[in-house]
Scaffold this active site. Structure first.
Site, PDB file in Angstrom:
ATOM      1  CG  HIS A 137      54.626  38.786  36.376  1.00 36.99           C
ATOM      2  ND1 HIS A 137      55.562  37.861  36.808  1.00 36.99           N
ATOM      3  CD2 HIS A 137      55.287  39.976  36.285  1.00 36.99           C
ATOM      4  CE1 HIS A 137      56.733  38.460  36.955  1.00 36.99           C
ATOM      5  NE2 HIS A 137      56.595  39.742  36.650  1.00 36.99           N
ATOM      6  CG  ASN A 138      48.138  39.102  39.699  1.00 40.10           C
ATOM      7  OD1 ASN A 138      48.386  40.249  40.072  1.00 40.10           O
ATOM      8  ND2 ASN A 138      48.248  38.057  40.515  1.00 40.10           N
ATOM      9  CB  SER A 139      45.026  42.960  36.699  1.00 34.53           C
ATOM     10  OG  SER A 139      44.143  42.470  37.681  1.00 34.53           O
ATOM     11  CB  THR A 140      46.984  42.477  42.023  1.00 35.28           C
ATOM     12  OG1 THR A 140      45.679  41.912  41.989  1.00 35.28           O
ATOM     13  CG2 THR A 140      47.203  43.159  43.368  1.00 35.28           C
ATOM     14  CG  HIS A 141      53.078  43.276  38.994  1.00 33.18           C
ATOM     15  ND1 HIS A 141      54.017  43.801  39.850  1.00 33.18           N
ATOM     16  CD2 HIS A 141      53.600  43.376  37.739  1.00 33.18           C
ATOM     17  CE1 HIS A 141      55.081  44.196  39.156  1.00 33.18           C
ATOM     18  NE2 HIS A 141      54.850  43.959  37.870  1.00 33.18           N
TER      19      HIS A 141
ATOM     20  CG  HIS B 152      54.573  46.926  33.506  1.00 32.20           C
ATOM     21  ND1 HIS B 152      53.502  47.094  34.355  1.00 32.20           N
ATOM     22  CD2 HIS B 152      55.434  46.077  34.150  1.00 32.20           C
ATOM     23  CE1 HIS B 152      53.711  46.399  35.463  1.00 32.20           C
ATOM     24  NE2 HIS B 152      54.865  45.784  35.369  1.00 32.20           N
ATOM     25  CG  ASP B 153      54.736  42.705  33.708  1.00 27.81           C
ATOM     26  OD1 ASP B 153      55.584  42.529  32.812  1.00 27.81           O
ATOM     27  OD2 ASP B 153      55.038  42.869  34.910  1.00 27.81           O
TER      28      ASP B 153
ATOM     29  CD  GLN C  75      61.980  39.038  48.512  1.00 29.88           C
ATOM     30  OE1 GLN C  75      61.901  40.247  48.564  1.00 29.88           O
ATOM     31  NE2 GLN C  75      61.578  38.342  47.455  1.00 29.88           N
TER      32      GLN C  75
END
Length: 782
Positions: free
Chosen positions: A505-509, A545-546, A728
């Site tokens: 949950h970082n800016s890449t996500h 959103h996150d 998964q």
């Protein structure tokens, strides 16, 4: 030695112990040795008896599944007499008895096996001392008769359950001949089973209170193999009529034909006769034994306390009429309320429809009302039988707010507003973007765009660069009437508040979700269904959103008693925080306030749409959002498409959606939900990378829960034991497949669905090979 064997009978799973064999041979010879060594090879437990007496004693002690009797010579004992003596015992009901007969010469005529069958033998074995021949015979018996007998013995458990079941159960043949009734049925109807079994239903007295054609209706249903249920009046042995709720299920048997009908019956406790019948039954059964009064088979919903009759309460009180009157006046006020929710209107319509409906329809509507009055209309009910722990943990971790635990442990956010992610300078305009980044972004409209390459070349600041490109493509600055500098400053502030220390949950996500949202907005049917305001709201919602996500789930925060969990009352904690913080960051500084130039009404509409989409990413209402989309968008469009073959039908569909803002809301929710969890639909290498990142974040949470003594929300995510492929597979099965099937049916996404199929196959292959990591070890070495 043979181990235990798993055997399935219907939904019942059984464990069969190794087979036991009894050899009855008066003298040891090549034939007895052949069977002995065959048992040894098959892993069977084997005993040998030399006399009829010792054979019977051994059998009564061991209950062997297979008995082999020497029938070649009657000098020492009569094999048929031995067989009859064993068959006379109860345990032999499930035993296979084999006769060893002498080999015939070529000129001898084959004899009949009927005398052997009449004596109790199941089959004959022509004398052959070959170990392989003996082994083949025994193994065939095990896989045939022995296994069948083993399944039949398991039916004792089913009959025990039926005998103790509180519902009355009756089983009949296809010709309605009674084959079985349980004690609850005997008690309800007043008959003993000996008076019923073998009789046709037509021989029993009927109640005259049923509709004339009700039996014909029931027979029409069940003869077609359909289940019937409804209310039926039956006549007890005493002559009283009782109202029952009945469910009749046809059962397919030999030849693929209906061979049985299973009827479940319970008292329909709506009238005084049934209540009185219940009370009299109870008094008969439990006189002098009050300690068991709670376990009666036919509890009525209106019954209070153990032996108190509702009627007696009202008759004892002079105030009873006024109580009843007050109740009816209250109900009347409820039905005349002007503030009426849609669900209340539905319930009132159904109540009105019941008044003039046949009993069967009224009963079915009763069940509809029971379902409508539940609080969770859209969440599926998870069974506990053979539940997959990975699915269970994912549901527990993502769809609940956790078990609140009072403790001194608190999780505090580490704000990183002033942290610099890199030394890369921020471009003044979109034209100042470095060539290596520009070249990558040339491909950003493709679904296969590699976000991790952008993460690398931007030193973990992909959101600003992708945001500038995507927002320019959709005219966001023009819509908001803000400068590109303001937009750039806003993207910087938002990205700075994502935690680069989080593995997932970082800016890449956030950039990945923004990319997926932009891709979906480019699909014809999505584009035709939404307005420009909707597009802008969706892109902003995806970006924020996150924001400030701590890398821990809502359940963790609630269990830890975090400040945010207290602030938001353990409800949608993170999603509420993401939206609130994003608007706070936006409005606190004019340099990054992208909303400063739009009018109040536009702002309120835009803000509400953004909040609604971000809150839709919270997983507790996952099934509600998906089911509403399917029922309100997919199904009506499917019916329109089948009824209209004109070329303009698709345009008409999207135009109809635009006329209903609620439908636009459902599309926006579904779009951001799919964008948020689209990792399994990305190309395999990207999918694998995302799986590794989310697993690492969950591992870190489990580690911290153990350190702080908090409840472990997702125990399967233990870094020492977790199978990533299994996790998964469970995630795709439970959350992804149905949702993307519905979204694909609307937006048409063949590339994504193909990736999803390929990725699922990858995880399945790893799981079948017992591999718990992201790839096979051989692939990791390459």
């Amino acid at each position: 030695q043979a181990s235990t064997t798993e055997v399935q009978i219907g939904p019942m799973r059984l464990t069969q112990d190794p087979v036991q064999v009894l050899l009855i041979f008066a003298k040891e010879d090549n034939q007895s040795d052949g069977f002995w060594w065959a048992c040894d090879r098959a892993g069977y437990r084997c005993n040998i008896s030399r006399t009829p007496e010792s054979a019977l004693e051994c059998f009564l002690d061991k209950h062997q599944e297979i008995i082999v009797i020497d029938h070649r010579n009657s000098r020492y004992f009569d094999a048929e007499d031995v067989c009859r003596s064993i068959r006379a015992t109860k345990p032999s009901e499930h035993t296979v008895i084999l006769a060893v007969v002498p080999r015939k010469s070529a000129d001898q005529e084959e004899t009949s096996v009927l005398p052997l069958l009449n004596a109790g033998f199941d089959r004959q074995f022509m004398e052959n001392s070959s170990i392989t021949a003996c082994y083949n015979e025994l193994v065939q018996i095990e896989h045939g008769e022995v296994r069948s007998q083993f399944k039949l013995r398991a039916c004792n458990a089913v009959f025990t359950a039926l005998d103790h079941c509180q519902e009355a159960i009756e089983i009949t043949s296809e010709d309605h001949v009674i084959q079985y009734v349980n004690p609850a049925f005997e008690q309800m109807m007043g008959y003993h089973k000996g008076e019923l079994i073998g009789k046709e239903l037509t021989e029993l007295p009927k109640s005259d209170k049923n509709c004339a054609d009700l039996l014909d209706t029931i027979n029409t249903f069940i003869k077609k193999g359909k289940e019937w249920q409804g209310v039926y009046y039956a006549r007890r042995k005493s002559g009283d009529s009782i109202q029952q709720h009945v469910k009749i299920t046809p059962v397919i048997g030999q030849g693929g034909k209906i061979r049985h009908f299973v009827s479940l019956k319970r008292l329909h406790c709506t009238n005084e006769n049934n209540k009185q019948l219940y009370k009299s039954h109870r008094d008969e059964k439990y006189t002098g034994d009050n300690s068991q009064s709670e376990s009666h088979s036919f509890k009525c919903k209106n019954r209070r306390k153990d032996s108190t009759d509702v009627k007696s309460i009202t008759s004892q009180s002079s105030d009873a009429p006024s109580l009843q009157t007050r109740r009816y006046s209250s109900m009347a006020r409820i039905h005349s309320m002007t503030i009426e929710a849609p669900i209340t209107k539905v319930i009132n319509i159904i109540n009105a429809a019941q008044e003039n409906s046949p009993i069967t329809v009224a009963e079915a509507l009763d069940r509809v009302l029971e379902i409508l009055r539940t609080t969770e209309l859209y969440s599926p009910q998870l069974g506990t039988k053979d539940e997959d722990p990975h699915t269970s943990d994912l549901v527990g971790g993502l769809m609940t707010d956790g078990l609140r635990r009072l403790s001194g442990n608190e999780y505090v956010f580490s704000k990183n507003m002033n942290l610099s992610h890199s030394h890369l300078s921020v471009p003044n305009t979109i034209n100042d973007v470095p060539p290596c980044i520009t070249q990558l972004l040339d491909n950003e409209e493709s679904w296969d765009f590699n976000i991790f390459e952008l993460e690398a070349v931007t030193n973990k600041r992909p959101l600003v660069y992708l945001g500038l490109k995507v927002f320019a493509r959709f005219g966001v600055s023009e819509f908001l009437n803000c400068s590109e500098a303001t937009l750039r400053a806003w993207l910087q502030v938002i990205e700075a508040n994502y935690h680069s220390s989080n593995s997932y949950h970082n800016s890449t996500h956030a950039a990945d979700v923004l990319h997926a949202t932009a891709f979906f907005l480019g699909k014809e049917r999505v584009k035709g269904s939404l307005d420009h305001l909707d597009e802008v709201a969706a892109l902003i919602a995806a970006t924020i959103h996150d924001v400030d996500h701590p890398g821990r789930t809502n359940s963790f925060l609630c269990n830890a008693g975090s400040e945010l969990a207290v602030l938001y009352n353990d409800t949608a904690v993170l999603e509420s925080h993401h939206t609130a913080l994003a608007f706070q960051l936006t409005s606190k500084d004019s340099k990054c306030n992208i909303f400063k130039n739009i009018d109040r009404n536009h702002y309120r509409t835009l803000r509400q749409a953004i909040i609604d989409m971000v809150l839709a990413t919270e997983m507790t209402k996952h099934f509600e959002h998906v089911n509403k989309f399917v029922n309100s968008i997919n199904k009506p469009m499917a019916s329109e498409e089948t009824s209209s073959h004109s070329e303009g039908s698709d345009c008409e569909c999207t135009a109809n959606i635009k006329n209903f803002p609620d439908n636009q809301t459902l599309i926006k929710r579904m779009m951001i939900k799919c964008a948020d969890v689209a990792n399994p639909c990305r190309p395999l290498e990207l999918c694998i990378e995302w799986a590794g990142r989310i697993s690492e974040e969950y591992f870190a949470q489990t580690d911290e829960e153990k350190r702080q003594g908090l409840p472990v929300v997702m125990p399967v995510f233990d870094r020492n034991t977790c199978s990533i492929p299994k996790s998964q597979i469970s995630f795709i099965d439970y959350f992804i497949t149905d949702m993307f099937d519905a979204w694909d049916a609307f937006a048409h996404l063949p590339v994504l669905m193909q990736h999803l199929a390929n990725n699922y196959k990858h995880w399945k292959t790893l799981d079948e090979l017992k591999c718990k990591s992201l790839r096979l070890p051989s692939e990791n070495n390459n």
